[in-house]
Design a protein around this motif. Structure first.
Motif, short mmCIF file in Angstrom:
data_model
loop_
_atom_site.label_atom_id
_atom_site.label_comp_id
_atom_site.label_asym_id
_atom_site.label_seq_id
_atom_site.Cartn_x
_atom_site.Cartn_y
_atom_site.Cartn_z
N TRP A 11 34.42 31.62 31.60
CA TRP A 11 35.29 32.58 32.64
C TRP A 11 36.59 32.64 32.32
CZ3 TRP A 11 33.13 35.39 36.69
CH2 TRP A 11 34.03 35.81 37.45
N THR A 12 37.23 31.42 31.61
CA THR A 12 38.65 31.62 31.11
C THR A 12 38.72 32.67 30.30
OG1 THR A 12 38.97 29.21 31.84
CG2 THR A 12 40.45 30.22 30.22
N VAL A 13 37.94 32.69 29.24
CA VAL A 13 38.09 33.58 28.14
C VAL A 13 37.94 35.10 28.53
CG1 VAL A 13 36.77 34.44 25.84
CG2 VAL A 13 36.99 31.93 26.26
N TRP A 14 36.86 35.25 29.41
CA TRP A 14 36.95 36.66 30.27
C TRP A 14 38.12 36.99 30.79
CZ3 TRP A 14 37.09 38.28 35.33
CH2 TRP A 14 36.69 39.63 35.22
N LEU A 15 38.91 36.28 31.44
CA LEU A 15 40.07 36.51 32.12
C LEU A 15 41.25 36.66 31.24
CD1 LEU A 15 40.68 33.81 34.95
CD2 LEU A 15 40.12 36.20 35.22
N TRP A 18 39.99 40.24 30.24
CA TRP A 18 40.12 41.40 31.24
C TRP A 18 41.45 41.61 31.77
CZ3 TRP A 18 41.80 39.43 36.00
CH2 TRP A 18 41.66 40.47 37.24
N ALA A 19 42.38 40.32 32.00
CA ALA A 19 43.71 40.81 32.51
C ALA A 19 44.43 41.83 31.78
CB ALA A 19 44.48 39.49 32.91
N PRO A 20 44.73 41.64 30.25
CA PRO A 20 45.63 42.92 29.80
C PRO A 20 45.18 43.92 29.65
CG PRO A 20 44.91 41.15 28.22
CD PRO A 20 44.39 40.52 29.61
N VAL A 21 43.54 44.27 29.48
CA VAL A 21 43.19 45.52 29.57
C VAL A 21 43.36 46.20 30.91
CG1 VAL A 21 41.03 46.58 29.42
CG2 VAL A 21 41.47 44.83 27.92
N TYR A 22 42.90 45.42 32.10
CA TYR A 22 43.24 45.99 33.26
C TYR A 22 44.77 46.25 33.65
CZ TYR A 22 38.85 46.29 35.90
OH TYR A 22 37.77 46.51 36.54
N TYR A 26 45.34 50.12 34.74
CA TYR A 26 45.81 50.33 36.02
C TYR A 26 46.89 49.94 36.38
CZ TYR A 26 40.50 50.87 36.19
OH TYR A 26 39.26 51.20 36.15
N GLY A 27 47.75 49.41 35.90
CA GLY A 27 49.22 48.89 36.18
C GLY A 27 49.06 47.71 37.07
N ALA A 28 50.19 47.00 37.32
CA ALA A 28 50.50 45.80 38.09
C ALA A 28 49.77 45.83 39.45
CB ALA A 28 51.90 45.66 37.96
N GLN A 29 49.99 46.89 40.15
CA GLN A 29 49.57 46.98 41.52
C GLN A 29 48.20 46.39 41.47
OE1 GLN A 29 50.35 49.84 40.13
NE2 GLN A 29 48.06 50.74 40.00
N ASN A 30 47.34 46.84 40.60
CA ASN A 30 45.89 46.75 40.78
C ASN A 30 45.43 44.96 40.92
OD1 ASN A 30 43.31 48.32 39.98
ND2 ASN A 30 43.32 46.45 39.15
N PHE A 31 46.44 44.26 40.50
CA PHE A 31 46.13 42.81 40.36
C PHE A 31 46.27 42.24 41.79
CE2 PHE A 31 46.71 43.24 36.24
CZ PHE A 31 45.61 42.76 35.70
N LEU A 101 33.85 45.91 32.03
CA LEU A 101 34.88 44.94 32.47
C LEU A 101 34.42 44.76 34.00
CD1 LEU A 101 37.94 44.76 30.35
CD2 LEU A 101 35.89 42.94 30.40
N SER A 102 34.43 45.89 34.63
CA SER A 102 34.20 45.98 36.09
C SER A 102 32.92 45.53 36.64
CB SER A 102 34.43 47.51 36.45
OG SER A 102 35.70 47.94 36.28
#
Length: 199
Positions: A11-15, A18-22, A26-31, A101-102
């Motif tokens: 899960w850590t590797v996936w994060l 995932w995080a930089p791609v998203y 999509y931009g910061a607001q997506n988080f 990734l989704s």
């Protein structure tokens, strides 16, 4: 160790992927989507083996992520989105990698249920999720309102005009905790008791 180390690492590797791609897509607001907040909390919960964190995330996500799965499965099987919200998964203009990734939305409900079965259920979860909504949704309402993150301005990413925006926001902050988070809390309490009952 109640959570396998391989799951924590995976899960850590996936994060990390995932995080930089998203962010780029999509931009910061997506988080500030609850599902994305949940991803990070799940990662923390896995390492801490925290029943409270998994209970918190489950109260907020279990229903909506399950509806996501139902809509995605319906679209795959019939070509129709009976609920809505997964149309982007079939958008050829969106990178296949981003769409893959989704699929975390599909993994989240069984993972949350497994974690609660394994670690237990903490009754404070729905209260923490309510507090999260009270903090996050007003931010969604005012910051980049055109994105309508978490439906802060109207359901299904469409801004509503049936009532003043402030009234809708206040209603959201009352109705969603009472009609989604609290019933999910009751369901998870019942489920945990069922799992603990000797057979």
């Amino acid at each position: 160790m109640r959570v396998p180390r391989w799951l924590k690492i995976a899960w850590t590797v996936w994060l990390v992927v995932w995080a930089p791609v998203y962010w780029r897509q999509y931009g910061a607001q997506n988080f500030l989507f609850f599902c994305d907040i949940g991803n990070v909390l799940i990662g923390i919960g896995l390492w801490l083996e925290s029943a409270l964190i998994f209970s918190w995330v489950a109260c907020g996500l279990l229903l909506f992520q399950t509806l996501y799965i139902v809509d995605l499965a319906g679209a795959l099987l019939t070509g129709h989105h009976y609920i809505g919200g997964t149309e982007y998964m079939f958008d050829p203009g969106l990178s296949l990698f981003v769409r893959l990734l989704s699929l975390f939305h599909v993994v989240t409900p069984p993972l949350l249920l497994w974690a609660i079965w394994r670690l237990g259920y903490d009754r404070r979860g729905w209260q923490l999720q309510t507090l999260t909504a009270w903090v996050v949704v007003p931010i969604n309402y005012f910051w980049r309102p055109e994105m309508n993150v978490n439906w802060a301005r109207g359901p299904f990413f469409h801004e509503q005009h049936a009532m003043p925006g402030g009234v809708y926001l206040l209603g959201y902050l009352i109705v969603v905790p009472l009609c989604v988070y609290f019933p999910t809390h009751l369901f998870l309490k019942w489920l945990r008791r069922r799992w603990q009952t000797p057979r």
